[in-house]
Design an enzyme around this catalytic site. Structure first.
Site, PDB file in Angstrom:
ATOM      1  N   HIS A   1       2.072  49.956  62.432  1.00  0.00           N
ATOM      2  CA  HIS A   1       2.468  49.235  61.439  1.00  0.00           C
ATOM      3  C   HIS A   1       3.544  48.424  61.345  1.00  0.00           C
ATOM      4  CE1 HIS A   1       1.823  49.665  56.641  1.00  0.00           C
ATOM      5  NE2 HIS A   1       2.734  48.722  56.751  1.00  0.00           N
TER       6      HIS A   1
ATOM      7  N   ASP B   1       6.650  49.942  59.983  1.00  0.00           N
ATOM      8  CA  ASP B   1       6.530  49.117  58.643  1.00  0.00           C
ATOM      9  C   ASP B   1       7.585  48.054  58.613  1.00  0.00           C
ATOM     10  OD1 ASP B   1       5.584  47.897  56.362  1.00  0.00           O
ATOM     11  OD2 ASP B   1       6.173  49.543  54.876  1.00  0.00           O
TER      12      ASP B   1
ATOM     13  N   HIS C   1       4.864  44.134  60.399  1.00  0.00           N
ATOM     14  CA  HIS C   1       4.470  42.808  60.082  1.00  0.00           C
ATOM     15  C   HIS C   1       5.256  41.533  60.624  1.00  0.00           C
ATOM     16  CE1 HIS C   1       3.322  44.596  56.054  1.00  0.00           C
ATOM     17  NE2 HIS C   1       3.752  45.387  56.171  1.00  0.00           N
ATOM     18  N   LEU C   2       4.285  40.972  61.505  1.00  0.00           N
ATOM     19  CA  LEU C   2       4.960  39.806  62.294  1.00  0.00           C
ATOM     20  C   LEU C   2       4.731  38.623  61.524  1.00  0.00           C
ATOM     21  CD1 LEU C   2       3.362  40.845  65.473  1.00  0.00           C
ATOM     22  CD2 LEU C   2       5.692  41.306  64.726  1.00  0.00           C
ATOM     23  N   ARG C   3       4.117  38.256  60.506  1.00  0.00           N
ATOM     24  CA  ARG C   3       4.270  37.261  59.543  1.00  0.00           C
ATOM     25  C   ARG C   3       3.675  35.825  59.797  1.00  0.00           C
ATOM     26  NH1 ARG C   3       5.545  40.717  55.402  1.00  0.00           N
ATOM     27  NH2 ARG C   3       7.488  41.317  55.147  1.00  0.00           N
TER      28      ARG C   3
HETATM   29  O1  DOR Z   1       8.078  47.130  51.770  1.00  0.00           O
HETATM   30  C1  DOR Z   1       6.994  46.684  52.037  1.00  0.00           C
HETATM   31  N1  DOR Z   1       6.935  45.492  52.423  1.00  0.00           N
HETATM   32  N2  DOR Z   1       5.992  47.482  51.886  1.00  0.00           N
HETATM   33  C2  DOR Z   1       4.785  46.878  51.810  1.00  0.00           C
HETATM   34  O2  DOR Z   1       3.691  47.554  51.708  1.00  0.00           O
HETATM   35  C3  DOR Z   1       4.584  45.365  52.259  1.00  0.00           C
HETATM   36  C4  DOR Z   1       5.701  44.856  53.031  1.00  0.00           C
HETATM   37  C5  DOR Z   1       5.977  43.691  53.207  1.00  0.00           C
HETATM   38  O3  DOR Z   1       5.012  42.797  53.739  1.00  0.00           O
HETATM   39  O4  DOR Z   1       7.050  43.011  53.127  1.00  0.00           O
END
Ligand code: DOR
Length: 453
Positions: free
Chosen positions: A63, A323, A65-67
């Protein structure tokens, strides 16, 4: 180009094969070739001396986030995978809250192509559950699985409609892929931090644990109804853990992940009260509350942390997942109410979770298992051979020193996301080398440092 690599005299921990012994590891042509004592290597082999270090299968992050595409100001596949390599992760699953969302074959193809040309490590895309992540219509799940999606999630948002979640699980069951749900009942949520005594004192709107627990309960019921696999993303509350425990006891297809921050930080961190010497409230931002602690789900209470650490040890929680959620400074340099949710984690995750080992709460083989074979078992059904050092597996290796001490300096991150509440904090344990597909993609310092790594 990968060349042969011999990693000598390290403590090889490979939980998948029940191995914990000082040995050598030989990688040839990008794959694990041999594990054993005093191995010989062909001429021209790169030799890494791992005496006193742990040699682990490359970490697998379910999990992050590579954006990219769409939010390249926060992170790109290039910078995010470099951060992953620095953190010891050789495989990262990227979440679909991009622009456009990962909801078509074209977007999956784009990410895989970008990762191949610019990525430092392996990227496995998680596709959205619903088109545009709007919660309305299911994506073409079969087509996305065929394109290479390893799971489905509307992460950042839950799959709020139970009927839609039921359909999603019905469709994913024959594909053998999990729905990775961000469990948060929107009608109970809407706050900016954990609902409890700290939110009351600060006058900030709270997110109760029940917002998560109620959706975890719903998802477990739907897993039972459909036979589809539910994976609980970033579990944060003791009550959720108990629900997962019961589901597993019944043999239901339910798995869970927990983040380094939910294993080590509490809601007291928002004002700095939960911290020791180095942490100043809002050191990075100048605002009274540290917006770098704002994350969804929120940092909860020490009782939740204790339950999650124990569940991680027992295997009720299968995996540690970062995350990793990078944001720009502008999105954090503002009042707490207005700040974006998310923490930049890839480069600090190992150091954070090793604190549990140093406190005697979890042993090293178990910790390594939750970073390797645990997560691999959730997404690697296609026989990629991730999370293990079995002969023939990809030459993905993380060499780390559990005892090296260093101070987090966000200015030295490879990630564009400087949003870490750990800035200025001393961590014990760090990555010395990361090998991906038989190539060294990161080499850190073996010396104790005080100003970053
Ligand atoms: O803190 C978070 N940031 N929780 C999420 O579920 C999404 C993530 C984000 O994409 O920034």
């Amino acid at each position: 180009m990968s060349r042969s690599i011999l990693i000598k005299d390290g403590r090889i921990i490979d939980p998948r094969n029940g191995m914990d012994a000082v040995s050598d590891l030989l990688i040839l042509e990008g794959k694990v070739a041999e594990v054993g004592k005093a191995l010989a290597a062909p001429e021209g082999t790169l030799v890494l001396n791992a005496r006193g270090l742990v040699v682990s299968p490359g970490f697998v992050d379910l999990h992050c986030h590579l954006r990219e595409p769409g939010f390249e100001e926060k992170e790109t596949i290039a910078t995010g995978t470099l951060a992953a390599a620095r953190g010891g992760f050789t495989t990262v699953c990227c979440m679909p809250n991009t622009q456009p969302a990962i909801d078509t074959r074209a977007t999956v193809d784009f990410i895989l192509a970008k990762a191949r040309s610019e990525g430092a490590v392996r990227v496995l895309p998680v596709a959205a559950v619903t088109k545009g992540r709007t919660g309305g219509q299911l994506v073409e799940m079969g087509e996305l699985a065929e394109a290479g999606a390893v799971g489905f999630s509307d992460d950042g948002d839950p799959v709020a409609d139970p009927r839609l979640m039921r359909s999603a699980l019905t469709y994913t069951r024959p594909l053998g892929l999990p729905v990775m749900d961000h469990c948060e009942d929107p009608s109970l949520s809407g706050g900016v931090m954990h609902e409890g005594k700290v939110s009351t004192r600060l006058g900030l709107r709270g997110i109760p644990a029940a917002a998560e627990e109620s959706m975890v309960a719903r998802d477990i019921l739907l897993a039972e109804l459909t036979g589809g696999s539910v994976h609980i993303a970033h579990i944060s509350a003791a009550g959720s853990v108990e629900l997962v425990r019961r589901a597993k006891a019944k043999g239901l297809p339910v798995t869970a992940e927990v983040t380094p921050h939910h294993l080590t930080l509490t809601h007291e961190w928002i004002t700095g009260d939960g911290t020791t010497e180095a942490q100043q409230p809002a050191a990075n931002t100048g605002y009274p509350y540290d917006t770098n602690t704002k994350v969804n789900p929120p940092l909860r209470e020490s009782a939740d942390v204790d339950v999650m650490v124990e569940a991680l040890r027992e295997g009720i929680i299968d995996a540690i997942a970062t995350d990793h959620a990078p944001h720009t400074i502008v999105e954090k340099l503002c009042p707490y109410d207005e700040a974006a949710f998310g923490i930049s984690v890839l480069e600090t995750g190992l150091g954070s979770v090793l604190s549990l080992f140093h406190q005697g709460r979890i042993d090293l083989p178990t910790l390594v298992a939750r970073l390797t074979v645990g997560p691999a078992g959730i997404i690697d059904h296609g026989g990629l051979g991730l999370g293990t050092l079995s002969v023939g597996a990809p030459g993905d290796v993380t060499v780390f020193d559990p005892d090296i001490e260093w101070v987090v300096d966000v200015e030295r991150f490879s990630s564009k996301g400087r949003n870490s509440p750990l800035h200025g904090r001393r961590l014990k344990g760090g990555v010395v080398a990361t090998v991906f597909n038989g190539s060294v993609v990161f080499e850190g310092s073996r010396e104790a440092v005080t100003d970053g790594r």
